[in-house]
Design an enzyme around this catalytic site. Sequence first.
Site, PDB file in Angstrom:
ATOM      1  N   ARG A 234      -7.756   5.441  -6.897  1.00  0.00           N
ATOM      2  CA  ARG A 234      -8.171   5.911  -5.590  1.00  0.00           C
ATOM      3  C   ARG A 234      -9.678   6.140  -5.601  1.00  0.00           C
ATOM      4  O   ARG A 234     -10.251   6.548  -6.613  1.00  0.00           O
ATOM      5  CB  ARG A 234      -7.458   7.223  -5.224  1.00  0.00           C
ATOM      6  CG  ARG A 234      -6.052   7.029  -4.675  1.00  0.00           C
ATOM      7  CD  ARG A 234      -6.111   6.473  -3.256  1.00  0.00           C
ATOM      8  NE  ARG A 234      -4.832   6.511  -2.597  1.00  0.00           N
ATOM      9  CZ  ARG A 234      -4.009   5.473  -2.486  1.00  0.00           C
ATOM     10  NH1 ARG A 234      -4.340   4.317  -3.012  1.00  0.00           N
ATOM     11  NH2 ARG A 234      -2.864   5.594  -1.850  1.00  0.00           N
ATOM     12  N   GLU A 263     -12.956   3.081   3.311  1.00  0.00           N
ATOM     13  CA  GLU A 263     -12.603   1.666   3.448  1.00  0.00           C
ATOM     14  C   GLU A 263     -11.792   1.435   4.716  1.00  0.00           C
ATOM     15  O   GLU A 263     -11.076   2.324   5.162  1.00  0.00           O
ATOM     16  CB  GLU A 263     -11.810   1.198   2.209  1.00  0.00           C
ATOM     17  CG  GLU A 263     -10.500   1.939   2.003  1.00  0.00           C
ATOM     18  CD  GLU A 263      -9.803   1.545   0.706  1.00  0.00           C
ATOM     19  OE1 GLU A 263      -8.570   1.380   0.767  1.00  0.00           O
ATOM     20  OE2 GLU A 263     -10.457   1.402  -0.348  1.00  0.00           O
ATOM     21  N   HIS A 281      -9.018  -3.675  -1.705  1.00  0.00           N
ATOM     22  CA  HIS A 281      -7.856  -2.803  -1.928  1.00  0.00           C
ATOM     23  C   HIS A 281      -6.565  -3.623  -1.853  1.00  0.00           C
ATOM     24  O   HIS A 281      -5.679  -3.352  -1.047  1.00  0.00           O
ATOM     25  CB  HIS A 281      -7.831  -1.668  -0.905  1.00  0.00           C
ATOM     26  CG  HIS A 281      -6.939  -0.528  -1.319  1.00  0.00           C
ATOM     27  ND1 HIS A 281      -7.082   0.748  -0.823  1.00  0.00           N
ATOM     28  CD2 HIS A 281      -5.898  -0.457  -2.184  1.00  0.00           C
ATOM     29  CE1 HIS A 281      -6.175   1.545  -1.350  1.00  0.00           C
ATOM     30  NE2 HIS A 281      -5.447   0.827  -2.190  1.00  0.00           N
TER      31      HIS A 281
END
Length: 315
Positions: A234, A263, A281
């Site tokens: 994370r 993001e 991601h």
Amino acid sequence: MTKPHILQVGPYPEWDQVPLDASFHMHRYFEATDKAAFLAEVGPQIKGIATRGELGANAAMIAACPQLEVISVYGVGYDAVDLEAARARGIKVTNTPDVLTNDVADLGVAMMLVQSRGMIGAETWVRDGSWAAKGLYPLQRRVWGKRAGVLGLGRIGYEVAKRLAGFDMQIAYSDVGAKDYAKDWEYIADPVALAARSDFLFVTLAASAATRHIVGAKVIEALGPQGMLINISRASNIDEEALLAALESGALGSAALDVFEGEPKLNPRFLSLPNVLVQPHHASGTYETRQAMGKLVRDNLTAHFAGQPLLTQVA
């Protein structure tokens, strides 16, 4: 039988949406223009929330759903769910561990290889004619035999370390304590000390208040100008300001990152740095894993409303 009303916080692929719509009355929060008004309208009916790891469910959303019983998270991370608010009302929370572990580990190791060997730049070197015009690509750095540190030896960290062992790397790890399943690897309690003995530092911790910015200036400085930081956990586990400053000054050699604060609107300073590999991601982004994640979200919701034990309860 009346279908349970579910608040859907973000979109899912069609292969998940169709069976969700068939089994539940889905309320698409993400499509609402006025989200506060939407919550006020549908909140009193909501019995479950289906969300994604990065979207979670905050205290206001939970409070707007007085009949809420369960929150099912699509993702292994559930730090964006207000667990305190959920626990205070006895609301159960589930996630989707295990099914994404190996894909995340694969991408982390791939990012290390791509960044260390300069593969993105090397492809451009071929495509833009530099190979023919300028000759061989600049030398890069090897991976095999180097020192690897794994910060957080849970499911994903363990699979990363197993893969690194295949490169004959010297592996050490940090966690809340030594792990009996990692007897061949060195345990180093202090993340700064782990970074100091590592050429490559993988961040594979679950995110929590306790791990926020655990990779700060001291860890980054210890990793050093030849070191590489790889984050597949994370964004909150890393102090991005300290990271950017070190990358810009050369105090840290390089980074490979799949997650960012804010993001997808990441800090534009990352985009101007030649020593950073950026990814969107997508560590769990394979057809197989995403289908398994969606099924687990549905299975947890189905089990709850059938009065059966939850498959992957975290709170």
